[in-house]
Design a protein around this motif. Structure first.
Motif, PDB file in Angstrom:
ATOM      1  N   UNK A  36      19.490   9.826 -27.654  1.00  0.00           N
ATOM      2  CA  UNK A  36      19.870  10.507 -28.882  1.00  0.00           C
ATOM      3  C   UNK A  36      19.787  12.020 -28.716  1.00  0.00           C
ATOM      4  N   UNK A  37      18.682  12.469 -28.134  1.00  0.00           N
ATOM      5  CA  UNK A  37      18.515  13.902 -27.909  1.00  0.00           C
ATOM      6  C   UNK A  37      19.584  14.445 -26.972  1.00  0.00           C
ATOM      7  N   UNK A  38      19.792  13.741 -25.871  1.00  0.00           N
ATOM      8  CA  UNK A  38      20.745  14.244 -24.878  1.00  0.00           C
ATOM      9  C   UNK A  38      22.159  14.287 -25.420  1.00  0.00           C
ATOM     10  N   UNK A  39      22.500  13.298 -26.206  1.00  0.00           N
ATOM     11  CA  UNK A  39      23.817  13.334 -26.834  1.00  0.00           C
ATOM     12  C   UNK A  39      23.929  14.569 -27.703  1.00  0.00           C
ATOM     13  N   UNK A  40      22.845  14.889 -28.370  1.00  0.00           N
ATOM     14  CA  UNK A  40      22.855  16.057 -29.243  1.00  0.00           C
ATOM     15  C   UNK A  40      23.123  17.336 -28.493  1.00  0.00           C
ATOM     16  N   UNK A  72      11.654   6.534 -33.536  1.00  0.00           N
ATOM     17  CA  UNK A  72      12.881   6.205 -34.265  1.00  0.00           C
ATOM     18  C   UNK A  72      14.094   6.406 -33.376  1.00  0.00           C
ATOM     19  N   UNK A  73      14.090   7.507 -32.619  1.00  0.00           N
ATOM     20  CA  UNK A  73      15.211   7.799 -31.725  1.00  0.00           C
ATOM     21  C   UNK A  73      15.304   6.745 -30.628  1.00  0.00           C
ATOM     22  N   UNK A  74      14.173   6.318 -30.139  1.00  0.00           N
ATOM     23  CA  UNK A  74      14.170   5.283 -29.100  1.00  0.00           C
ATOM     24  C   UNK A  74      14.773   3.986 -29.625  1.00  0.00           C
ATOM     25  N   UNK A  75      14.434   3.664 -30.865  1.00  0.00           N
ATOM     26  CA  UNK A  75      15.007   2.463 -31.478  1.00  0.00           C
ATOM     27  C   UNK A  75      16.526   2.606 -31.604  1.00  0.00           C
ATOM     28  N   UNK A  76      16.974   3.801 -31.985  1.00  0.00           N
ATOM     29  CA  UNK A  76      18.413   4.032 -32.095  1.00  0.00           C
ATOM     30  C   UNK A  76      19.086   3.915 -30.734  1.00  0.00           C
ATOM     31  N   UNK A  77      18.400   4.407 -29.706  1.00  0.00           N
ATOM     32  CA  UNK A  77      18.930   4.305 -28.345  1.00  0.00           C
ATOM     33  C   UNK A  77      19.206   2.855 -28.003  1.00  0.00           C
ATOM     34  N   UNK A  78      18.226   2.010 -28.273  1.00  0.00           N
ATOM     35  CA  UNK A  78      18.356   0.596 -27.936  1.00  0.00           C
ATOM     36  C   UNK A  78      19.527  -0.022 -28.674  1.00  0.00           C
TER      37      UNK A  78
END
Lengths: 157, 157
Positions: B14-18, A113-119
């Motif tokens: 996403x993680x790194x931004x966090x 899910x996070x990868x999709x958000x990244x894109x």
DNA sequence: CCAAACCGTTCTAGCCATGAATGATTTGGA
DNA sequence: TCCAAATCATTCATGGCTAGAACGGTTTGG
């Protein structure tokens, strides 16, 4: 100190981290709600997946949160069947947290899910810009001693 | 969906931004405590400095917070002598917030502090990397319709 | 063998932010 | 012209998240 600094607040990295970080965090939190999880739950899952954190206290230090918070996070994940608590036979004060199969699965889903958000987030960036952003983040994380980061290669010269 | 995604959570933007966002926000908050301010107070000051936000409601929309929060932020800043409230003569329901000289001064100090933090944060980056980071942030902010950002030149092709 | 340190847990308290309810003011249509 | 609905700021009650103190069980070192 009559010396004037003409940099605007808006032009500051600190500011941009704030707004963009809030944006990303908000999107991620909403995506996670689907699994009834908060970002910190995923943080805990990933710590366990990385094999770090032999005890809850160590996990608390790694995550930079209060030990009591780890308890409630673990409670929730345990209730969801994602982790299990095992008394350390060598030191029965300690609880060893272990990812269950369901926990691994859950982490994989959240990562996807996070990868999709990244894109989605970086859709307006060129691949080169995306790579530069990732590399810069790696360096920053390493420079400030954050856990769970990949050591960036010493490429520049 | 048996298809496995082998990207690790840690490698995610996403993680790194966090984590980095939390780090930056924490440092900034502690620096601001010196002036008895929170990051959102400075956010409000900068909105006013930019000449945006004719009413408190508009400010709330720009800052993406509840209108009632703007009230308490303005209360605090007013008590500190940084802003003053003026009834809009054209529509006496509205309060017009205006930066005082002390408010401008305060914003300048906070900006200078943030700039210093920026330098500290990016000490490990090459100037090229710093520039790339700033440019990427600009694009992201613009792509997601955030207020208070400089429109990045349409350089790429 | 016992006092001190340590680990996990529970419980209390504080802060930040939201949403509902209120009063004052304006607006648009009958 | 007049009144109902909309608008703006404010206050108040509520909820979520987090840290910190207090406590029982366990280990350690003198």
């Amino acid at each position: 100190m009559p010396l004037v600094n003409d940099v605007k607040w808006v032009e500051t990295l600190t500011f941009r981290f704030g707004v963009l970080g809030a944006l990303v965090a908000d999107r991620y939190a909403r995506a996670l709600a689907e699994h009834d999880l908060k970002p910190k739950h995923v943080g805990l899952l990933s710590v366990l997946d990385a094999g770090l954190g032999a005890s809850q206290l160590e996990i608390a230090k790694l995550m930079r949160v209060a030990p009591s918070l780890v308890v409630s996070l673990a409670d929730h994940l345990e209730a969801a069947g994602a982790v299990e608590r095992l008394r350390d036979p060598a030191d029965r004060r300690r609880q060893i947290l272990r990812l269950t199969d369901r926990g691994h699965d859950l982490l994989a889903r959240c990562t996807a899910r996070a990868t999709a958000l990244d894109a989605e987030l970086t859709a307006g960036l060129t691949p080169a810009q995306q790579a530069a952003l990732g590399a810069a983040f790696d360096r920053l994380a390493a420079a400030h001693g954050l856990p769970l980061h990949e050591d960036p290669d010493a490429t520049p010269r």
